[in-house]
Design a protein around this motif. Structure first.
Motif, PDB file in Angstrom:
ATOM      1  N   ASN A 156       0.851  -1.319   0.054  1.00 20.23           N
ATOM      2  CA  ASN A 156       0.142  -0.049   0.027  1.00 20.23           C
ATOM      3  C   ASN A 156       0.761   1.292  -0.027  1.00 20.23           C
ATOM      4  N   ALA A 209      -0.030   4.555   0.331  1.00 18.99           N
ATOM      5  CA  ALA A 209      -0.448   5.615   1.103  1.00 18.99           C
ATOM      6  C   ALA A 209      -0.445   5.326   2.517  1.00 18.99           C
ATOM      7  N   ARG A 233      -1.406  -0.492  -9.030  1.00 18.53           N
ATOM      8  CA  ARG A 233      -1.025  -2.011  -8.569  1.00 18.53           C
ATOM      9  C   ARG A 233      -0.774  -2.909  -9.634  1.00 18.53           C
ATOM     10  N   ARG A 260      -1.130  -5.957  -1.542  1.00 17.45           N
ATOM     11  CA  ARG A 260      -1.812  -4.367  -1.187  1.00 17.45           C
ATOM     12  C   ARG A 260      -3.292  -4.552  -1.003  1.00 17.45           C
ATOM     13  N   ASN A 261      -3.965  -5.074   0.106  1.00 20.85           N
ATOM     14  CA  ASN A 261      -5.382  -5.022   0.251  1.00 20.85           C
ATOM     15  C   ASN A 261      -5.901  -5.055  -1.019  1.00 20.85           C
ATOM     16  N   THR A 278      -8.794  -6.747  -3.599  1.00 21.49           N
ATOM     17  CA  THR A 278     -10.080  -7.603  -3.766  1.00 21.49           C
ATOM     18  C   THR A 278      -9.662  -8.497  -5.003  1.00 21.49           C
ATOM     19  N   ARG A 336     -10.670  -9.314 -12.297  1.00 22.70           N
ATOM     20  CA  ARG A 336      -9.272  -9.074 -12.158  1.00 22.70           C
ATOM     21  C   ARG A 336      -8.291 -10.409 -12.065  1.00 22.70           C
ATOM     22  N   GLN A 378     -12.277   6.813  -3.576  1.00 26.87           N
ATOM     23  CA  GLN A 378     -10.894   6.615  -4.289  1.00 26.87           C
ATOM     24  C   GLN A 378     -10.981   5.750  -5.405  1.00 26.87           C
ATOM     25  N   THR A 397     -12.601  -1.496  -6.110  1.00 23.29           N
ATOM     26  CA  THR A 397     -13.793  -1.982  -6.035  1.00 23.29           C
ATOM     27  C   THR A 397     -14.906  -1.181  -5.484  1.00 23.29           C
ATOM     28  N   GLN A 425      -5.818   8.335  -2.027  1.00 24.11           N
ATOM     29  CA  GLN A 425      -6.549   8.146  -0.739  1.00 24.11           C
ATOM     30  C   GLN A 425      -6.190   9.362   0.229  1.00 24.11           C
ATOM     31  N   THR A 439     -14.985   2.860   2.115  1.00 30.17           N
ATOM     32  CA  THR A 439     -14.061   2.095   1.562  1.00 30.17           C
ATOM     33  C   THR A 439     -14.088   0.799   2.387  1.00 30.17           C
ATOM     34  N   ASP A 440     -13.169  -0.156   2.320  1.00 32.82           N
ATOM     35  CA  ASP A 440     -13.069  -1.638   3.078  1.00 32.82           C
ATOM     36  C   ASP A 440     -13.276  -1.057   4.593  1.00 32.82           C
TER      37      ASP A 440
HETATM   38  N1  LIG Z   1     -10.117  -3.673  -1.676  1.00 32.95           N
HETATM   39  C1  LIG Z   1     -10.487  -2.686  -2.806  1.00 32.95           C
HETATM   40  C2  LIG Z   1      -9.860  -1.254  -2.141  1.00 32.95           C
HETATM   41  C3  LIG Z   1      -8.538  -1.329  -1.993  1.00 32.95           C
HETATM   42  C4  LIG Z   1      -7.944   0.168  -1.812  1.00 32.95           C
HETATM   43  O1  LIG Z   1      -7.297   0.833  -2.509  1.00 32.95           O
HETATM   44  N2  LIG Z   1      -8.284   0.827  -0.507  1.00 32.95           N
HETATM   45  C5  LIG Z   1      -7.832   2.170  -0.251  1.00 32.95           C
HETATM   46  C6  LIG Z   1      -8.570   2.806   0.989  1.00 32.95           C
HETATM   47  S1  LIG Z   1      -8.331   1.961   2.246  1.00 32.95           S
HETATM   48  C7  LIG Z   1      -6.372   2.227  -0.007  1.00 32.95           C
HETATM   49  O2  LIG Z   1      -5.790   1.497   0.441  1.00 32.95           O
HETATM   50  N3  LIG Z   1      -5.646   3.267  -0.574  1.00 32.95           N
HETATM   51  C8  LIG Z   1      -4.299   3.560  -0.610  1.00 32.95           C
HETATM   52  C9  LIG Z   1      -3.573   4.036  -1.956  1.00 32.95           C
HETATM   53  O3  LIG Z   1      -4.333   4.041  -2.715  1.00 32.95           O
HETATM   54  O4  LIG Z   1      -2.478   4.330  -1.783  1.00 32.95           O
HETATM   55  C10 LIG Z   1      -9.778  -2.990  -4.074  1.00 32.95           C
HETATM   56  O5  LIG Z   1      -9.022  -4.007  -4.151  1.00 32.95           O
HETATM   57  O6  LIG Z   1     -10.227  -2.243  -4.934  1.00 32.95           O
END
Ligand SMILES: N[C@@H](CCC(=O)N[C@@H](CS)C(=O)NCC(=O)O)C(=O)O
Lengths: 343, 399
Positions: free
Chosen positions: A42, A44, A90, A104-105, A107, A112, A153, A157, A181, A198-199
């Motif tokens: 991640n 941010a 990503r 990176r969190n 989904t 995808r 953002q 998803t 973010q 967001t999540d």
């Molecule tokens: N799980 C979702 C959302 C993931 C996501 O990007 N979450 C944001 C908000 S928690 C994040 O981590 N942003 C940080 C960044 O973009 O640097 C996905 O895979 O699309």
């Protein structure tokens, strides 16, 4: 946009190279030659999942996924280099081979998993999307959000679930979409939006970043399934196996009570599953067939710990987030985390 | 005999020679070869990229444009719903880019001319103020300025329930400037069509007045007459047709205003940022253009009895324009390209909507970026073509 365009150009350049290159085999060899795993995390900084601590060391559940792979390959969890990535960057970073794996969190969704040339290797956190609103609005349910402005953002998803949720509940809304973010957070903080979405895992840590965290509350509804997990490029089965089984090894270790502290004692365990996990005994070797050594899982547990330990340390009771195991408990404890047996 | 033989076998050779050594033909041949090589190269690049993407299991193609977009866009100048396609989202993004660029160009030009002329003013305070403005804003990165203006706009404006009530049922809050939306009634098209007619009329009058002045020396109040026609004709028609226009008044419902039309804070911040920034460069261009006209020109005009305003309008500005327009064109191009920074502050321009949301949802990165680059190229070429046409019109005609 600049960096994303650049990445895309890079992607173009990679795919433009003379003659078709065999898809992406040999990641393990590349990694061994480089001496480290390049891991996308991640950008941010998402507390508990992937963020540098005060000393500048990357910490989190996703970071542990990278460290586990490094431990399996090198016997040393610190042999990782991190690339911070935004939601938009990503997958391009993975496709263009800028990184060896993505944790990176992200989904797992059908498009995808099937249309980007990437494969999700498992779920290291079962999540769902939620809303945060200003207390002053007097809203207690997401069903009351008709007509609201919502900060979100792009490239997530989240952006699509938001639209589905309002549409299926017959409500209107206005999405204010930000690339980064930090910018979405700031706009919500400044009152541009009534709600932020967001999540759920992210909501808590983002709420803590607000000027007055107590002015906001997280609404009870969870509006989507967000199985977050690591991903690799399609076409390199060996590397995919290594990343997938690094996660399974941590789950199996938790299931059989193998911890970072007792892993050496456990080597003398009589339990055949534990022996297979730790590569103990004559001819017990599940590592060599995937290009690793027989003690690959021992190294993961020694270096990173089992899944439960990683969870508690990063997002659970041992962290400021204090997230309950819930869906992320082992299957034996009523959760969804389940690993196939080592055999 | 020998002579005849010679000519006989030399005829074909000299023909080949003539072709080989003819500069025009040779030029064509070589240009053709280069063009062919370029085309082959392009085909190879496209083919190879597609093949390699296929090998990496990444689909390549443009079918995704017809798929359902499924995301919301905050500013929708044309019909767009969650069920619209990515192609429709592309159009919305493109229009939003055009809106911010055109409005930005108009504002930047006005501010730039005023500031540029002020910097040359004999009024010390005015000239100094212009200098300070130019030197500060020109030297701070635009992205920072945009973020600053966005923050400023959001923190200065109150929430929607405490918004400033303005005349004509307008309201200003951190959700934007809400205004009544005009709904044209029956016969309103006639009023609309009368505008170009009036403009054509005014133009004809201006031409007639110019010819008459050239022939007889008599002047005619062209400006007042044209203004009267351009404003008067539509207004008279509007009244005669029984005012065929109603308004949808925005109402505070729940969290936000419903109905009416809104100028979102993102657009306000974009316009502030981008036009104040570009205006500094335009101001310098204008100043340079005016300084390039030699003082002898003004002196000559004064000695002919022209007043200072007339001197400026009839003698200095037309000559300065020739110097100003080419660099002005590149400022307009810069502004259009800089508008892609919009995504940082949530303004849904082409880059945010198409190269952002669509790209990420469909994963067709190469196709999306290629289309986006083509669009910016086309926008730039159109702007440049318009400005070149304008430049040719004002260029010095040597007699
Ligand atoms: N799980 C979702 C959302 C993931 C996501 O990007 N979450 C944001 C908000 S928690 C994040 O981590 N942003 C940080 C960044 O973009 O640097 C996905 O895979 O699309």
């Amino acid at each position: 946009m600049r960096s994303n365009t650049f990445k895309t150009l890079l992607l173009g350049a990679v795919f433009l190279g003379a003659g078709a290159v065999a898809a992406s085999a040999g990641t393990l060899d590349d990694v061994k030659a480089k001496g480290f795993v390049q891991c996308g995390v991640n950008g941010a900084g998402l507390a508990g999942f992937g963020a540098p601590d005060d000393a500048g060391n990357w910490k989190g559940l996703d970071v542990d996924a990278c460290r586990a792979v490094a431990a399996a390959v090198f016997g040393d969890p610190s042999k990782v280099k991190y690339t911070g990535l935004s939601a938009k960057e990503r997958f391009t970073a993975l496709q263009s081979k800028e990184i060896d794996m993505l944790a990176r969190n992200s989904t797992n969704t059908m498009s995808r998993d099937t249309q980007l040339g990437i494969t999700f290797t498992g779920v290291n956190y079962y999540d769902g999307q939620g809303f945060m609103v200003k207390k002053a609005l007097g809203v207690s349910s997401a069903k009351d959000l008709n007509g609201a402005s919502v900060c979100v953002q792009s490239g997530t998803t989240t952006e699509l679930n938001l639209a589905d949720y309002f549409k299926s509940n017959g409500m209107t809304f206005n999405a204010v979409v930000f690339e980064k973010q930090e910018e979405a957070d700031a706009a919500y903080d400044a009152g541009r939006c009534d709600a932020y979405t967001t999540d759920a895992s992210g909501l808590y840590s983002i709420r803590l970043k607000m000027t007055n965290p107590d002015d906001s509350i997280v609404l009870p509804e969870i509006i989507s399934k967000e199985p977050l997990g690591p991903a690799v490029r399609q076409g390199d089965d060996q590397w995919e196996s290594i990343v997938r089984w690094s996660h399974y090894a941590m789950l199996i270790a938790e299931e059989f009570g193998v911890t970072q502290a007792n892993v050496d004692e456990m080597k003398s365990s009589e339990n055949p599953e534990v022996q297979r996990l730790l590569g103990v005994g004559e001819g017990v070797d599940f590592g060599t067939p995937i290009g690793l050594t027989k003690d690959w899982a021992y190294n993961i547990i020694k270096g990173v710990g089992n899944y439960g330990e990683s969870f508690e340390r990063n997002v659970g009771e041992g962290s400021p987030l204090k997230i309950a195991r819930g869906l992320n408990a082992l299957w034996t404890k009523g959760g969804l985390q389940y690993a196939p047996p080592i055999r | 005999m020998t002579l005849r033989d010679k000519t006989a076998d030399e005829t074909p050779r000299s023909w080949v020679r003539a072709v080989l050594y003819d500069a025009t033909i040779r030029g064509w041949v070589f240009q053709g070869l280069v063009l062919l090589a370029l085309i082959l190269f392009a085909v190879w690049v496209v083919h190879n990229t597609a093949a390699n993407l296929r090998a990496a299991n990444i689909p390549f193609g443009f079918d995704f444009l017809n798929m359902r977009a499924g995301f919301d866009i905050s500013q929708k100048p044309i019909d767009y719903t969650l069920d619209s396609s990515h192609a429709q989202a592309f159009k919305v993004g493109l229009l939003n880019t055009i809106i911010v660029s055109v409005l930005g160009i108009i504002l930047a030009t006005i501010i730039g001319f005023v500031v540029g002329i002020s910097r040359l003013s004999r009024n010390w305070l005015l000239a100094r103020a212009a200098t300070v403005y130019i030197e500060t804003l020109r030297n701070v990165p635009l992205l920072l300025q945009l973020l600053f203006w966005y923050k400023a706009v959001l923190s200065v404006l109150p929430g929607p329930r405490q918004g400033y009530v303005l005349p004509f049922s307008a309201n200003l809050s951190n959700r934007g400037l809400t205004m009544p939306r005009p709904i044209p009634g029956e016969g309103f098209e006639i009023v609309m069509w009368s505008v170009p007619v009036a403009v054509a009329l005014a133009w004809a009058i201006a031409r007639w007045a110019k010819n008459r002045q050239a022939a007889t020396g008599q002047s005619f109040p062209v400006f007042r007459a044209s203004l009267g026609i351009v404003v008067g004709l539509p207004v008279v028609l509007f009244v005669v047709l029984g005012a065929p226009l109603s308004f949808e008044i925005p109402e505070l419902k729940g969290f936000n205003f419903a109905g009416g039309m809104v100028v979102h804070p993102e657009l306000i911040a974009m316009l502030l940022g981008i036009s104040l920034y570009t205006a500094t460069f335009i101001a310098e261009t204008v100043r340079a253009g005016i300084l390039a006209v030699s003082t002898g020109q003004s002196e000559a005009a004064f000695s002919l009895g022209l007043r200072p305003r007339q001197t400026m309008r009839l003698i200095v500005v037309p000559q300065a324009m020739r110097v100003i327009i080419p660099p002005l064109t590149s400022q307009y191009l810069n502004l259009t390209k800089n508008s892609s920074l919009a995504l940082a502050i949530g303004y849904p321009d082409l880059v945010a909507v198409f190269a952002g949301s669509t790209l990420n949802i469909t994963g067709h990165a190469i196709e999306v970026i290629a289309i986006t680059m083509a669009v910016y190229l086309a926008l730039s070429l159109i702007t440049a073509a318009l400005m070149n046409w304008f430049n040719a019109r004002v260029a010095l005609v040597e007699r």
